[in-house]
Write a protein that holds these residues in place. Structure first.
Motif, PDB file in Angstrom:
ATOM      1  N   ARG A 193     -37.535  -6.785  78.664  1.00 49.85           N
ATOM      2  CA  ARG A 193     -37.293  -7.092  77.508  1.00 49.85           C
ATOM      3  C   ARG A 193     -35.826  -7.289  77.200  1.00 49.85           C
ATOM      4  N   MET A 194     -35.441  -8.392  76.880  1.00 49.54           N
ATOM      5  CA  MET A 194     -33.880  -8.329  76.363  1.00 49.54           C
ATOM      6  C   MET A 194     -33.368  -8.278  75.047  1.00 49.54           C
ATOM      7  N   THR A 195     -32.617  -7.959  74.820  1.00 51.29           N
ATOM      8  CA  THR A 195     -32.185  -7.940  73.270  1.00 51.29           C
ATOM      9  C   THR A 195     -30.770  -7.881  73.153  1.00 51.29           C
ATOM     10  N   LEU A 196     -30.135  -8.983  72.286  1.00 48.90           N
ATOM     11  CA  LEU A 196     -28.625  -8.820  72.042  1.00 48.90           C
ATOM     12  C   LEU A 196     -28.634  -8.444  70.453  1.00 48.90           C
ATOM     13  N   GLY A 197     -27.839  -7.397  70.376  1.00 52.36           N
ATOM     14  CA  GLY A 197     -27.598  -6.824  68.916  1.00 52.36           C
ATOM     15  C   GLY A 197     -26.461  -7.608  68.438  1.00 52.36           C
ATOM     16  N   ALA A 198     -26.527  -7.144  67.177  1.00 50.82           N
ATOM     17  CA  ALA A 198     -25.469  -7.667  66.139  1.00 50.82           C
ATOM     18  C   ALA A 198     -24.040  -7.569  66.495  1.00 50.82           C
ATOM     19  N   PRO A 199     -23.139  -8.388  66.203  1.00 53.96           N
ATOM     20  CA  PRO A 199     -21.855  -7.988  66.683  1.00 53.96           C
ATOM     21  C   PRO A 199     -21.085  -7.036  65.461  1.00 53.96           C
ATOM     22  N   THR A 200     -20.026  -6.307  66.138  1.00 55.42           N
ATOM     23  CA  THR A 200     -19.240  -5.483  65.301  1.00 55.42           C
ATOM     24  C   THR A 200     -17.924  -5.565  65.827  1.00 55.42           C
ATOM     25  N   PRO A 201     -16.749  -5.596  64.895  1.00 57.80           N
ATOM     26  CA  PRO A 201     -16.998  -5.395  63.387  1.00 57.80           C
ATOM     27  C   PRO A 201     -17.568  -6.677  62.945  1.00 57.80           C
ATOM     28  N   THR A 202     -18.118  -7.036  61.682  1.00 59.66           N
ATOM     29  CA  THR A 202     -18.506  -8.037  61.327  1.00 59.66           C
ATOM     30  C   THR A 202     -17.321  -8.865  60.437  1.00 59.66           C
ATOM     31  N   GLU A 239     -15.058  -9.590  68.811  1.00 58.34           N
ATOM     32  CA  GLU A 239     -16.103  -8.827  68.469  1.00 58.34           C
ATOM     33  C   GLU A 239     -17.049  -8.513  69.502  1.00 58.34           C
ATOM     34  N   SER A 240     -17.640  -7.304  69.312  1.00 61.49           N
ATOM     35  CA  SER A 240     -18.508  -6.709  70.478  1.00 61.49           C
ATOM     36  C   SER A 240     -19.813  -6.589  69.959  1.00 61.49           C
ATOM     37  N   MET A 241     -20.914  -6.627  71.085  1.00 61.34           N
ATOM     38  CA  MET A 241     -22.367  -6.564  70.555  1.00 61.34           C
ATOM     39  C   MET A 241     -23.197  -5.979  71.950  1.00 61.34           C
ATOM     40  N   LEU A 242     -24.076  -5.246  71.753  1.00 56.46           N
ATOM     41  CA  LEU A 242     -24.780  -4.432  72.768  1.00 56.46           C
ATOM     42  C   LEU A 242     -25.778  -5.758  73.221  1.00 56.46           C
ATOM     43  N   LEU A 243     -26.212  -5.419  74.476  1.00 61.53           N
ATOM     44  CA  LEU A 243     -27.146  -6.370  75.366  1.00 61.53           C
ATOM     45  C   LEU A 243     -27.910  -5.392  76.232  1.00 61.53           C
ATOM     46  N   THR A 244     -29.171  -5.113  75.872  1.00 61.34           N
ATOM     47  CA  THR A 244     -30.097  -4.150  76.348  1.00 61.34           C
ATOM     48  C   THR A 244     -31.182  -5.004  76.868  1.00 61.34           C
ATOM     49  N   VAL A 245     -31.533  -4.619  78.292  1.00 59.85           N
ATOM     50  CA  VAL A 245     -32.581  -4.955  78.968  1.00 59.85           C
ATOM     51  C   VAL A 245     -33.293  -3.998  79.529  1.00 59.85           C
ATOM     52  N   TRP A 278     -25.086  -3.343  78.326  1.00 56.88           N
ATOM     53  CA  TRP A 278     -23.970  -3.641  78.292  1.00 56.88           C
ATOM     54  C   TRP A 278     -23.171  -4.065  77.015  1.00 56.88           C
ATOM     55  N   LYS A 279     -21.971  -3.981  77.279  1.00 50.13           N
ATOM     56  CA  LYS A 279     -21.244  -4.380  75.941  1.00 50.13           C
ATOM     57  C   LYS A 279     -20.766  -5.884  76.016  1.00 50.13           C
ATOM     58  N   VAL A 280     -21.113  -6.902  75.390  1.00 46.41           N
ATOM     59  CA  VAL A 280     -20.686  -8.401  75.522  1.00 46.41           C
ATOM     60  C   VAL A 280     -19.634  -8.459  74.389  1.00 46.41           C
ATOM     61  N   THR A 281     -18.386  -8.876  74.688  1.00 45.72           N
ATOM     62  CA  THR A 281     -17.295  -9.006  73.773  1.00 45.72           C
ATOM     63  C   THR A 281     -16.984 -10.620  73.665  1.00 45.72           C
TER      64      THR A 281
END
Length: 438
Positions: free
Chosen positions: A50-59, A69-75, A152-155
């Protein structure tokens, strides 16, 4: 069929990559735990991953050349076995211009995962981010252990050259390899752009004279128009390719001849490929203030043509920019046939029309055939090195297929191709038709 889908079948992959440097972002705490995987087991809908791309921060909105901005991608792997996994993150601007290779700042780094590298691939004018194990290459996959989650951190940020005629940028995370639940509703983020704009479109359309037929020694006259709407402008010149490569009316060679009116003279265009021609480019900075950019073309058949009966020739115009290909275009059909039989009235070559006197009124085209978009008529702006906009002799013209915008969806037929060849090795390239027409 859109110009983009036609072009995609014919384009040739050429290796071209650009590794993107790491960019500082917000700090994150590791979140890859067995508990995360256990929750995923209930939510993955039968998929192992299951893959989830979180909300970016800072908004907040992104600025050209500004902060990222960066967000978490979890698998998360909810199964009892290790699972292979690889992903891509295609991005699409809201607007008519494809993004250049340095228009987007992109990086993926491991938070709770094996060491990772990231890169940007180019395909048909779209941005496509990729990440892979640091010990491998673009075609390598991760192996996610049973009951484990990798994070992972996606920027992401905007380069200074992000097109001024594009607005918000949408990034979507999707799987390339792996039994993965990657629902776009959970894996899509829209990045607002500052200053905010309402993007326009690039409208591409054909005009042609009613009843014109291309024959040996006889020209069929056409006009290819391009008009931009909305704010901003294109950051690089627009290349225009015209082709008749979809003509399949029996075996043999039609011996097409395409001419263009340049600086008040009709010149024969050299084929860049079989039944394919490059037109003079539209200069950098083209936008709404430029008016309609038009070029008059003449299609005829050469002495070696083996067309034996009247038929139609599908013509396609494809627009490309920098390292993108086929992001917009339009198609039309032109009547063509053999020279008249001996004894019938001779067909004298049709002479090109003379340029309009300065200030003459443009001719408005008639409505296009059913199911096609109306074309633009005449001109309100510049020309291509002296080419003539619209019709110039008062003859009525008919509309033809037109296209607007920046073209198709994120995936299309490309994803199936990638899976068939084993992943990112073929994807990680710029495609541009140059030496083959198939």
């Amino acid at each position: 069929m859109s110009a983009r889908s036609v072009a995609a079948r014919r384009l040739r992959a050429v290796a071209a990559t650009s590794v993107v440097t790491a960019v500082a972002g917000a700090a994150f705490v590791p979140a890859a735990t067995a508990a995360t995987a256990a929750v995923a087991a209930d939510e993955a809908g039968g998929h192992a991953l299951r893959m989830t791309l979180g909300a970016p921060t800072p908004t907040g909105p992104l600025e050209r050349g500004g902060a990222t901005e960066s967000m978490l991608l979890t698998v998360a792997n909810s199964s009892d076995e290790a699972q292979d996994f690889s992903a891509w993150l295609p991005g699409t601007p809201d607007g008519p211009s494809p993004v250049l290779k340095d228009s987007i700042v992109f990086d993926v780094t491991a938070v709770d995962a094996p060491a990772t590298k990231s890169a940007v691939g180019r395909q048909d004018g779209s941005f496509q981010g990729l990440f892979f194990p640091a010990t491998g290459n673009a075609a390598s996959t991760f192996s996610i252990p049973a009951k484990t989650a990798y994070t992972w951190k996606v920027t992401l940020g905007l380069g200074a050259s992000y097109p001024t005629n594009d607005g918000d940028f949408t990034l979507t995370a999707g799987r390339l390899i792996g039994d993965t639940d990657d629902d776009p509703s959970r894996n899509t983020q829209v990045f607002k752009i500052d200053p905010a704009i309402t993007p326009g479109k690039l409208n591409v359309a054909w005009e042609q004279k009613t009843g014109a037929v291309a024959r040996p020694g006889q020209r069929a006259e056409l006009v290819l128009n391009a008009t931009a709407t909305g704010p901003g402008e294109f950051p690089a010149e627009l290349r225009r390719t015209v082709s008749a490569q979809q003509f399949r009316d029996g075996a043999g060679h039609p011996d097409f001849v395409l001419e263009a009116e340049v600086d008040g003279k009709v010149v024969k265009l050299t084929e860049s490929n079989d039944s394919e021609w490059e037109l003079p480019a539209v200069p950098k900075g083209f936008g709404a203030a430029s008016g309609t950019r038009s070029i008059k073309l003449y299609l005829s058949l050469g002495a070696k043509s083996d067309i034996r009966r009247d038929t139609v020739v599908p013509l396609e115009a494809v627009f490309s920019m920098a390292d993108s290909w086929g992001f917009n275009g339009a198609g039309t059909q032109v009547k063509a046939g053999p020279a008249p039989a001996t004894g019938s009235p001779s067909a004298s070559p049709s002479a090109p029309a003379s340029p309009s006197p300065s200030g003459s009124a443009p001719v408005t085209p008639s409505a296009s055939a059913s199911g096609t978009a109306a074309t633009t008529g005449g001109t309100t702006g510049g020309t291509d090195g002296g080419t003539v906009a619209g019709t110039t002799d008062g003859t009525n013209v008919t509309g033809s297929l037109a296209a607007t915008g920046s073209g198709g969806g994120l995936y299309g037929a490309l994803a199936a191709v990638l899976l068939a060849v084993g992943g990112a090795a073929t994807w990680f390239a710029t495609r541009r038709r140059r030496t083959t027409g198939v």
